[in-house]
Every structure is written in C-alpha cells, then in structure tokens.
Design a protein around this motif. Structure first.
Motif, PDB file in Angstrom:
ATOM      1  N   LEU A  29      -4.906   8.022  -1.552  1.00  0.00           N
ATOM      2  CA  LEU A  29      -4.821   9.255  -1.258  1.00  0.00           C
ATOM      3  C   LEU A  29      -5.415   9.887   0.064  1.00  0.00           C
ATOM      4  O   LEU A  29      -6.407   9.394   0.482  1.00  0.00           O
ATOM      5  N   ILE A  30      -4.531  10.083   0.924  1.00  0.00           N
ATOM      6  CA  ILE A  30      -5.044  10.441   2.341  1.00  0.00           C
ATOM      7  C   ILE A  30      -4.837  12.096   2.448  1.00  0.00           C
ATOM      8  O   ILE A  30      -4.113  12.749   2.526  1.00  0.00           O
TER       9      ILE A  30
ATOM     10  N   ASP B 291       6.497 -12.508   3.850  1.00  0.00           N
ATOM     11  CA  ASP B 291       4.651 -12.399   3.889  1.00  0.00           C
ATOM     12  C   ASP B 291       4.386 -11.077   4.725  1.00  0.00           C
ATOM     13  O   ASP B 291       4.352 -11.458   6.153  1.00  0.00           O
ATOM     14  N   THR B 292       4.491  -9.902   4.258  1.00  0.00           N
ATOM     15  CA  THR B 292       4.582  -9.025   4.891  1.00  0.00           C
ATOM     16  C   THR B 292       3.630  -7.825   4.374  1.00  0.00           C
ATOM     17  O   THR B 292       3.708  -7.897   2.930  1.00  0.00           O
ATOM     18  N   LEU B 293       2.780  -7.103   4.986  1.00  0.00           N
ATOM     19  CA  LEU B 293       1.970  -5.828   4.475  1.00  0.00           C
ATOM     20  C   LEU B 293       2.895  -4.902   4.641  1.00  0.00           C
ATOM     21  O   LEU B 293       3.169  -4.146   5.512  1.00  0.00           O
ATOM     22  N   VAL B 294       3.264  -4.681   3.332  1.00  0.00           N
ATOM     23  CA  VAL B 294       4.130  -3.310   3.357  1.00  0.00           C
ATOM     24  C   VAL B 294       3.494  -1.999   3.045  1.00  0.00           C
ATOM     25  O   VAL B 294       2.766  -2.141   1.985  1.00  0.00           O
ATOM     26  N   ILE B 295       3.435  -1.014   3.990  1.00  0.00           N
ATOM     27  CA  ILE B 295       2.809   0.190   3.857  1.00  0.00           C
ATOM     28  C   ILE B 295       3.797   1.381   3.700  1.00  0.00           C
ATOM     29  O   ILE B 295       4.536   1.506   4.561  1.00  0.00           O
ATOM     30  N   PHE B 296       3.762   1.883   2.647  1.00  0.00           N
ATOM     31  CA  PHE B 296       4.713   3.219   2.216  1.00  0.00           C
ATOM     32  C   PHE B 296       3.789   4.396   2.405  1.00  0.00           C
ATOM     33  O   PHE B 296       2.778   4.720   2.172  1.00  0.00           O
ATOM     34  N   SER B 297       4.412   5.363   3.195  1.00  0.00           N
ATOM     35  CA  SER B 297       3.722   6.516   3.490  1.00  0.00           C
ATOM     36  C   SER B 297       4.600   7.792   3.328  1.00  0.00           C
ATOM     37  O   SER B 297       5.838   7.914   3.443  1.00  0.00           O
ATOM     38  N   THR B 298       4.089   8.763   2.284  1.00  0.00           N
ATOM     39  CA  THR B 298       4.958   9.880   1.957  1.00  0.00           C
ATOM     40  C   THR B 298       3.856  11.224   1.735  1.00  0.00           C
ATOM     41  O   THR B 298       2.848  10.885   1.351  1.00  0.00           O
ATOM     42  N   ASN B 299       4.687  12.335   2.024  1.00  0.00           N
ATOM     43  CA  ASN B 299       3.878  13.517   1.868  1.00  0.00           C
ATOM     44  C   ASN B 299       4.228  14.039   0.352  1.00  0.00           C
ATOM     45  O   ASN B 299       3.810  15.134  -0.074  1.00  0.00           O
TER      46      ASN B 299
ATOM     47  N   ILE C  22       0.675  -1.166  -0.022  1.00  0.00           N
ATOM     48  CA  ILE C  22       0.042  -0.192   0.016  1.00  0.00           C
ATOM     49  C   ILE C  22       0.958   1.340   0.007  1.00  0.00           C
ATOM     50  O   ILE C  22       1.907   1.345   0.795  1.00  0.00           O
ATOM     51  N   LEU C  23       0.644   2.129  -0.994  1.00  0.00           N
ATOM     52  CA  LEU C  23       1.220   3.511  -0.940  1.00  0.00           C
ATOM     53  C   LEU C  23       0.382   4.493  -0.362  1.00  0.00           C
ATOM     54  O   LEU C  23      -0.903   4.720  -1.275  1.00  0.00           O
ATOM     55  N   MET C  24       0.408   5.366   0.719  1.00  0.00           N
ATOM     56  CA  MET C  24      -0.492   6.262   1.124  1.00  0.00           C
ATOM     57  C   MET C  24       0.266   7.495   1.080  1.00  0.00           C
ATOM     58  O   MET C  24       1.541   7.910   1.316  1.00  0.00           O
ATOM     59  N   TYR C  25      -0.296   8.337   0.161  1.00  0.00           N
ATOM     60  CA  TYR C  25       0.336   9.564  -0.139  1.00  0.00           C
ATOM     61  C   TYR C  25      -0.926  10.776   0.066  1.00  0.00           C
ATOM     62  O   TYR C  25      -2.071  10.792   0.196  1.00  0.00           O
ATOM     63  N   GLY C  26      -0.140  12.100   0.586  1.00  0.00           N
ATOM     64  CA  GLY C  26      -0.946  13.198   0.617  1.00  0.00           C
ATOM     65  C   GLY C  26      -0.490  14.263   1.730  1.00  0.00           C
ATOM     66  O   GLY C  26       0.802  14.002   1.975  1.00  0.00           O
ATOM     67  N   PRO C  27      -0.933  15.378   2.190  1.00  0.00           N
ATOM     68  CA  PRO C  27      -0.296  16.450   2.603  1.00  0.00           C
ATOM     69  C   PRO C  27       0.101  16.017   3.667  1.00  0.00           C
ATOM     70  O   PRO C  27      -0.557  15.287   4.568  1.00  0.00           O
ATOM     71  N   PRO C  28       0.810  16.572   4.729  1.00  0.00           N
ATOM     72  CA  PRO C  28       1.477  16.122   6.028  1.00  0.00           C
ATOM     73  C   PRO C  28       0.409  16.435   7.099  1.00  0.00           C
ATOM     74  O   PRO C  28      -0.348  17.572   6.676  1.00  0.00           O
ATOM     75  N   GLY C  29       0.655  15.729   8.070  1.00  0.00           N
ATOM     76  CA  GLY C  29      -0.500  16.057   9.102  1.00  0.00           C
ATOM     77  C   GLY C  29      -1.810  15.659   8.962  1.00  0.00           C
ATOM     78  O   GLY C  29      -2.901  15.978   9.810  1.00  0.00           O
ATOM     79  N   ASN C  30      -2.153  14.733   8.244  1.00  0.00           N
ATOM     80  CA  ASN C  30      -3.566  14.215   7.895  1.00  0.00           C
ATOM     81  C   ASN C  30      -3.770  12.682   8.569  1.00  0.00           C
ATOM     82  O   ASN C  30      -4.845  12.035   7.910  1.00  0.00           O
TER      83      ASN C  30
END
Length: 435
Positions: free
Chosen positions: A345-346, A317-325, A162-170
């Motif tokens: 998009l967050i 066997d891992t759920l990889v979550i990338f999070s970026t601003n 999963i890639l979660m992206y969006g402006p910081p602080g959300n």
C-alpha cells in the motif's frame, strides 16, 4: 551489495563455428547478405559487421569460397594492413538476393535461444541484493516512511512481482523509477536471437541504454577480457507502460516486409523491470492482463508463438511492478492476487511528512516559507477534505503560487490569500453546469 557486470557475467566469445550452434546455411546466408548490403571486402570489416571474431568470420568466408559464392580479389594494399579482399561471385549475388527475399535480416549474427537462456541465468535479476542504504539513496528526494522501505526492500531483492496500490498522486510511479535506480549494475543484451531458423531482434536503443566501455590502454600488461560482441553491455532495462498496454503488445511482432520478428516488451525488459502503470485504465480488464502473466510469474518462462503457429518457451527474468489507484479487491480475484508475490500500500503522507515535502519543494523552487500561511493551510483548508494529504499537493500548490506571483509581478511569497487562490485549482467543485 549489488552484483556488477563482473567478467564472469560477460558472455564469452565463441571460438569456432561449431560453438556458434547456429544452422550453417543461416550463418553463410547472413554473411552473404551482409557483404552485399554493407559492401564489406575484408575479413576484418565483415567480422565487425557480423559482430564475430575474425577467425570465425574467416571460416565462413572460406566455406562460401568453397561453394564458389565468394572469390578473393587479392591484397588491398598497405593502408588496409595488406588484408585479402573478397567479393561476391555472380552465384553469390544471386544467393544473397534469394536469401534477402526470404529474410531481410543482415548484420550481427544472432545468438541461439538456448545460449541466450544461459546468459539470462548468469545475470538474473534475482541474483541482486539491494540494501536499505542503496534503496534509500535511489529514492532521491522522496520522503518515504521507514515502514514502506521495510516492505519495498525485500520485494526488490527477491526479484518477484510487486503490486503497489493506493490513492493517486502519492508517488507510485516515482517509487518504481527509484527501484530501477537501486539496481545500478549492467547486463548484456543480444542484438538478436535465433529460434528454429527465425531471427528475433531484441536490442532496442529506445529501451536499452548502452554502457560505453573505456578505451583499452595498449600499455597495460593485462587487458580486460572481451565479451561476445553480438551482445550490447547495457544498464538493466526498464519498460514502462500505462493505459496503452494491450495483450497484443506482449506477443512477438512479425514484420512481413523484413520477414523477421521483434521481441515483445516483456522480453526486452529481461534482466530488468517491467512497470504496468495505471493498472485498470487499459482497454482490457486487469484480470485478463494478470491471467496473461500467470505462467511467466510462476514458472520464470514465457510462451511465444511464431507465424506458423509453433509455440516455444523463452526465459522470463523480470521484476514486474503493477501500479494501480484501485483497491486490488475491486479489479482482481483471489487467485490472481495470490500470484502477485508482494502487495504494498502506497498511502498519502502523514502531516509531518507532508510538511517535510512542502519545505523541500519550496526550497528547490525558491519560495520562502511563511509560518502564518502554512498554519492557515493546515487549519483552514485541509479539514475541508478530512485532512487527507497526498504527495503531489505541495508541488502543485507551490507552482500555483509561483504562477500567480509571476502574473501579478510580485516577489515569490506565501500568504493565506495566495493559498486560497492555489487551493481553488487543486480540486473541481461539485456544482451543476447548465447546458
């Protein structure tokens, strides 16, 4: 529903030395090193130290006795159940010291990599199905739009990247932690695994949270089935990394003093979640980090290397979550984005959700709401930033007003004047500073 750590997920205990599938010399040497370091005497004490059934430990003891490395000392008296005692012979002590010079590892007998691979499949994170109700409950007090849960739910249930992206602080980090809570079941983590005669320690009390089993009731006719004691029953692990993540942290760590290996972070997160927070803030470019994950993400296996240069496969066997601003197109090429299964998009909250968050936090912190001050905030302040709301702002503004009230000796209150003073700390003014 989530799959739980039912008995069929538990690793079965080995019943004989043949079922151990470890080199006989390695098992004998770990026995000798453990008895030498822990000064165990009976088969029961030694079995507990090796995390093995007593009958297998006794087989190892008998093997060492045949080789004149151990000798019996007689029964140890009624206080210890009349068990036979054993001690290392001079030859046994010499062999223990020689084995310790080759590897300092002793204690729990390692699990062969191929046996561990079977256990990973039994408790795979991809076997979990998370419902909307479970995910909503796991998010706690987070105010999330239904459309976001529409995307998150299938991503979590699929167990894919999963890639979660969006402006910081959300709330990207908070959402990642909520996903971990939604999993909610248990897995079994080996204390150490063995490959090609090398020991790789895996269980890490900093990362793995042990689940303490209830004591057995001796009066019960049917007792719960025991599992292989070389494993630790744990909550599904979560590894969180941020700007400190480097490619070297994804390799085996060799301890030249102990002459053993420690599993890398992504291997410790097997069966759970690996969160790469603040992607784009690391010393290495995001593209390089993603390139390192291509094989694991696509083939569910990782490739590690020993000091000798030998490469080998381990389960991934891992759920990889990338999070970026950052916007994904700024830090990845199309090939890298194609390999990340879900892109979510967050974004900041709507005005309605912003007010819900504001009211929730104010109630928690004991700050009375004031309609006039809120209208002032929405009509006078937010137009200055084009009415762009962020999830972190309510807590920030309320904490600022509380700090001011504490300093001024005022009861907690919300006024336009306090809104102004809190707002001044929300952003840095664009001004020239003379040097």
């Amino acid at each position: 529903m989530n799959m739980s750590s039912a008995p069929d997920l538990a690793p079965p205990s080995p019943r004989s030395l043949a079922e151990m599938q470890l080199p006989m010399v390695m098992m004998r040497d770990i026995l000798l090193k453990t008895m030498f370091r822990k000064t165990t005497e009976t088969a029961t004490e030694t079995a507990q130290a090796l995390c093995l059934p007593v009958q297998i430990t006794q087989e190892l003891i008998d093997l060492a006795r045949d080789q004149r490395l151990l000798e019996a000392t007689g029964t140890l008296g009624p206080t210890q159940s009349n068990e036979m005692g054993y001690q290392l012979t001079d030859a046994g002590k010499a062999r223990a010291l020689d084995a310790l010079a080759q590897s300092e590892y002793f204690g729990a007998m390692p699990v062969p990599l191929k046996i561990y691979d079977q256990q990973v499949k039994r408790q795979s994170i991809r076997n979990i199905q998370v419902t909307r109700a479970q995910l909503t409950q796991a998010m706690g007090d987070l105010i999330l739009p239904d459309s976001l849960l529409d995307h998150l739910g299938p991503a979590v249930s699929a167990g894919r990247s999963i890639l979660m992206y969006g402006p910081p602080g959300n709330g990207k980090s908070a959402i990642s932690n909520g996903i971990r809570k939604a999993l909610g079941d248990h897995i079994f983590v080996p204390r150490a695994i063995e490959y090609s005669g090398q020991v790789i320690t895996l269980f890490d009390p900093i990362i793995h949270t042990e689940v303490i089993s209830e004591p057995e009731d001796a009066s019960r006719l049917r007792r719960p089935r025991r599992f292989d004691a070389r494993y630790v029953k744990c909550e599904r692990p979560t590894v969180v990394t941020g700007g400190e993540l480097s490619l070297s942290m994804l390799d085996l760590v060799y301890n030249s003093t102990a002459r053993t290996y420690q599993a890398p972070l992504q291997m410790k997160s097997t069966g759970g979640i690996f969160i790469v927070d603040d992607l784009g803030r690391q010393a290495e470019p995001p593209q390089a980090l993603i390139n390192r994950w291509i094989v694991p993400l696509e083939e569910s296996k990782d490739i590690l290397g020993l000091q000798s240069g030998e490469k080998f496969e381990v389960p991934f066997d891992t759920l990889v979550i990338f999070s970026t601003n950052f916007h994904p197109n700024e830090i990845f090429d199309k090939a890298a984005l194609r390999r990340i299964f879900f892109k979510i998009l967050i974004d900041g909250p709507s005005q309605q959700d912003f007010l819900k968050i504001f009211a929730l936090i104010a109630r928690k912190k004991g700050m009375p709401l004031d309609e006039r001050a809120l209208i002032y905030l929405l009509k006078e302040k937010y137009p200055q930033i084009d009415n762009v709301y962020a999830n972190y702002q309510p807590a920030f503004l309320i904490d600022q007003m509380i700090a001011i009230c504490d300093f001024e000796g005022l009861p907690y209150q919300m006024t336009p004047d306090l809104i102004d003073r809190a707002w001044d700390n929300l952003f840095v003014r664009e001004t020239e500073i003379a040097h």
